[in-house]
Design a protein around this motif. Sequence first.
Motif, PDB file in Angstrom:
ATOM      1  N   GLU A  74      45.061  44.558  33.874  1.00 46.31           N
ATOM      2  CA  GLU A  74      44.189  43.789  33.229  1.00 46.31           C
ATOM      3  C   GLU A  74      42.891  43.499  34.126  1.00 46.31           C
ATOM      4  O   GLU A  74      42.970  43.503  35.201  1.00 46.31           O
ATOM      5  CB  GLU A  74      44.639  42.794  32.565  1.00 46.31           C
ATOM      6  CG  GLU A  74      45.028  41.654  33.460  1.00 46.31           C
ATOM      7  CD  GLU A  74      46.421  41.853  34.029  1.00 46.31           C
ATOM      8  OE1 GLU A  74      46.785  40.871  34.825  1.00 46.31           O
ATOM      9  OE2 GLU A  74      47.047  42.779  33.555  1.00 46.31           O
ATOM     10  N   SER A  75      41.792  43.044  33.613  1.00 46.97           N
ATOM     11  CA  SER A  75      40.583  42.390  34.311  1.00 46.97           C
ATOM     12  C   SER A  75      40.958  41.348  35.067  1.00 46.97           C
ATOM     13  O   SER A  75      41.844  40.628  34.703  1.00 46.97           O
ATOM     14  CB  SER A  75      39.450  42.116  33.347  1.00 46.97           C
ATOM     15  OG  SER A  75      38.575  41.553  34.159  1.00 46.97           O
ATOM     16  N   GLU A  78      31.311  48.101  37.342  1.00 49.78           N
ATOM     17  CA  GLU A  78      32.809  47.742  37.735  1.00 49.78           C
ATOM     18  C   GLU A  78      33.102  47.725  39.172  1.00 49.78           C
ATOM     19  O   GLU A  78      33.665  46.745  39.870  1.00 49.78           O
ATOM     20  CB  GLU A  78      33.666  48.337  36.929  1.00 49.78           C
ATOM     21  CG  GLU A  78      33.511  48.060  35.446  1.00 49.78           C
ATOM     22  CD  GLU A  78      34.202  46.687  34.988  1.00 49.78           C
ATOM     23  OE1 GLU A  78      34.808  46.113  35.663  1.00 49.78           O
ATOM     24  OE2 GLU A  78      33.624  46.365  33.894  1.00 49.78           O
ATOM     25  N   SER A  99      41.562  45.873  40.672  1.00 47.30           N
ATOM     26  CA  SER A  99      41.478  46.018  39.221  1.00 47.30           C
ATOM     27  C   SER A  99      40.088  46.386  38.921  1.00 47.30           C
ATOM     28  O   SER A  99      39.730  46.973  38.150  1.00 47.30           O
ATOM     29  CB  SER A  99      41.682  44.416  38.806  1.00 47.30           C
ATOM     30  OG  SER A  99      42.883  44.196  38.524  1.00 47.30           O
ATOM     31  N   CYS A 100      39.284  45.902  39.983  1.00 49.72           N
ATOM     32  CA  CYS A 100      37.876  46.623  39.719  1.00 49.72           C
ATOM     33  C   CYS A 100      37.670  47.991  40.119  1.00 49.72           C
ATOM     34  O   CYS A 100      36.982  48.832  39.216  1.00 49.72           O
ATOM     35  CB  CYS A 100      36.993  46.032  40.995  1.00 49.72           C
ATOM     36  SG  CYS A 100      36.656  43.935  40.719  1.00 49.72           S
ATOM     37  N   SER A 157      39.273  49.548  36.881  1.00 48.58           N
ATOM     38  CA  SER A 157      38.213  49.636  35.664  1.00 48.58           C
ATOM     39  C   SER A 157      37.169  50.555  35.764  1.00 48.58           C
ATOM     40  O   SER A 157      36.843  51.068  34.886  1.00 48.58           O
ATOM     41  CB  SER A 157      37.637  48.092  35.800  1.00 48.58           C
ATOM     42  OG  SER A 157      38.398  47.028  35.444  1.00 48.58           O
ATOM     43  N   GLN A 190      38.841  53.861  35.122  1.00 49.33           N
ATOM     44  CA  GLN A 190      39.279  54.162  33.647  1.00 49.33           C
ATOM     45  C   GLN A 190      38.158  54.482  32.636  1.00 49.33           C
ATOM     46  O   GLN A 190      38.221  55.217  31.751  1.00 49.33           O
ATOM     47  CB  GLN A 190      40.004  52.877  33.155  1.00 49.33           C
ATOM     48  CG  GLN A 190      41.380  52.723  33.639  1.00 49.33           C
ATOM     49  CD  GLN A 190      42.093  51.245  33.630  1.00 49.33           C
ATOM     50  OE1 GLN A 190      41.492  50.593  33.191  1.00 49.33           O
ATOM     51  NE2 GLN A 190      43.321  51.306  33.902  1.00 49.33           N
TER      52      GLN A 190
END
Length: 351
Positions: free
Chosen positions: A2-3, A146, A161-162, A165, A168
């Motif tokens: 998750e972010s 991102e 996470s960055c 993202s 993805q």
Amino acid sequence: MESPTSPASRLDFYDFIGRMRRPAAADLFHSIRSFLASLSQAGEPNAEVDGGRVQTFFAEMETAIRDHPLWANATNQEIDNALEGLEKYIMTKLFDRAFASSAEDAKSDIEISEKIGLLQHFVRPHHLDIPKLLHNEAAWLLAVKELQKINSFKSPREKLSCIMSCCQVINNLLLNVSMSNDRTLSGADDFLPILIYITIKANPPQLHSNLKFIQLFRRETRLISEVEYYLTNLISAKMFIMNVNGHSLSMEESVFQTHMESAKLGNHISVASTSSSQGLGTSTTGLNEESGDTEGLKFPFMDSETESLTPAEVKQLHELYRQVVTRYTLLSKALRKLSVDEDQLLNSVDD
């Protein structure tokens, strides 16, 4: 993943802090404080050594938390949430010691940032053999944004996470193209070139130090599967950029070197122009407002009589003349490096 700003991510941390404030957590809290104190007194920072100590402490704390009454009957997910909170707490406290703490890291960050800054001048998707079918400026811009967020966070998980993202977004683009065009994509052969291009466009701050920080201080048990794949690809993108040459961009080495030299000159001219315009902005603006002439933006003294110029305006005119000469000289050097005949170029203006 998750972010880093998602409610679930924040909940892990605040739930962990809340439990640490309970009297029953005194033994765990004492262990954490003792570890932080011992590391802060360990002399000069050494990222590799510190990383090993942190990973050992995370493993010890995982056992302690699983056996602790505060997490009695907790699910594996709840245990993992506590460990995520622990990692963020520890690494936020150790951030100044653990992140970009050596002169070598700082040097590497500057070198790659400057290299990317030059590549941004001329590298285009076709240089990386990215097929037009995969060109999507909207998706690429989202991926860039991102990746550029990476320095906004201090914990390895949030920085990772960055990266996730960003990757993805690229992966979703590949999947959408594959489904809409009935085309089988070839995994890394399609993914990595786009990630390299995104990295060049983004020029993420302190890329070397961020990757090193994640590798050393993210819990080892979480650097697996999809996370490991995306992280490895970004490391590969960084290495590609640092070692890039003409062959890797499908061009002659002489052409590549010419592009790099021209980019260096372009950066120099841009810096000089910005500096000069800041120094002359006020006086030039005043003249333009009086005349209301858009051409005055470029030639503020074009219609002036010599006798009417004030000493201050003569001084300004002389400074403008020096700028013209400096820019002409730099431009001439750039043109010669590009094998353009300066005299022929000037003659063509009269024809």
